[in-house]
Design an enzyme around this catalytic site. Sequence first.
Site, PDB file in Angstrom:
ATOM      1  N   GLY A 120      -4.980   2.128   7.742  1.00 37.83           N
ATOM      2  CA  GLY A 120      -6.035   1.447   8.491  1.00 37.83           C
ATOM      3  C   GLY A 120      -5.772  -0.044   8.609  1.00 37.83           C
ATOM      4  O   GLY A 120      -6.004  -0.660   9.656  1.00 37.83           O
ATOM      5  N   ILE A 180      -0.404   9.513   8.388  1.00 39.73           N
ATOM      6  CA  ILE A 180      -1.134   8.640   9.299  1.00 39.73           C
ATOM      7  C   ILE A 180      -0.797   7.173   9.011  1.00 39.73           C
ATOM      8  O   ILE A 180      -0.274   6.830   7.958  1.00 39.73           O
ATOM      9  CB  ILE A 180      -2.655   8.848   9.184  1.00 39.73           C
ATOM     10  N   HIS A 239       0.581   8.064   3.743  1.00 37.48           N
ATOM     11  CA  HIS A 239       1.199   7.408   4.890  1.00 37.48           C
ATOM     12  C   HIS A 239       2.710   7.611   4.983  1.00 37.48           C
ATOM     13  O   HIS A 239       3.354   7.031   5.860  1.00 37.48           O
ATOM     14  CB  HIS A 239       0.882   5.911   4.843  1.00 37.48           C
ATOM     15  N   ASP A 292       0.853  -1.190   0.000  1.00 39.26           N
ATOM     16  CA  ASP A 292       0.000   0.000   0.000  1.00 39.26           C
ATOM     17  C   ASP A 292       0.886   1.235   0.000  1.00 39.26           C
ATOM     18  O   ASP A 292       1.331   1.705   1.047  1.00 39.26           O
ATOM     19  CB  ASP A 292      -0.921   0.002   1.222  1.00 39.26           C
TER      20      ASP A 292
END
Length: 284
Positions: free
Chosen positions: A208, A205, A190, A185
């Site tokens: 998830g 961040i 990120h 990902d």
Amino acid sequence: MPIDLKQALGAEIPPMTYQMTPDKAILYALGVGAEPEGEELCFVYENGLKVLPTFGVVPPFPAMMGLIGVPGVQINPVMILHGEQYLEIRKHPIPTSGVLTSKPRVANIYDKGKGALIEVECETLDEKGDVVFYNIFSTFARGEGGFGGPKGPAPGNEPPDRAPDAVVEMKTLRRQAAIYRLSGDYNPLHIDPQFAAMAGYDRPIIHGLCTFGFVGRAVLKTYCNYDPAKFKSIKVRFSRPAWPGDTIVTEMWKESPSRIILRAHTKERPGEYVLTNAAVELNV
């Protein structure tokens, strides 16, 4: 643009292959915080290597972006969010090598008013043709609601009105997202501070699905004695972001011998839950 249910529902996304190797299993485990010691050594050491159950989201992950361009689904990639995730492990032990083939299709589209919730289901098969993983990736497309489709079921998996039966705290690293992204990902949200700022965050961040992996480890530790074969399925809703360096606090309620209700917040922001409406089913 409006979503065309007649075209989109049932549409197949081209199959995708994934070359499984021990290195990829180990890298994933490190990306979701597994420690190279004690009971977790088996997830990060090739001698007697085991695969974490939540790794099952990795081989079919490109199916989420494969949604872009599906007939009847003309959505802006910038406006999509990963809303929910369901993963079921259908074959144990999870292989540490070999070719895995994922076959995604658009299973459901729900009209949420302010957006559309699109469910892509995907079977991931091994070289024998056996299904190893079954996933449902739920993508929320902001601004694409109002097309007259069904609203869909309620999220469910609400915690009971009592104290948790178990609570596990797991510290993330400042470099956690930088490690996790190497499992496939590569969203700059990120890793790139400027991109994160454009999205409204003061710094990048955590993915998830990285938090998802931490929560899976908490259940594996508490109710599976670190045995992946006891872990059947997990479903979560992604409610808020976490940041690298946060401590993930997983609260768990044992509803039956085979069912665990859970939710997770960060120790730094105890009232803000990052994962909600979550449950794990165990093989008992």
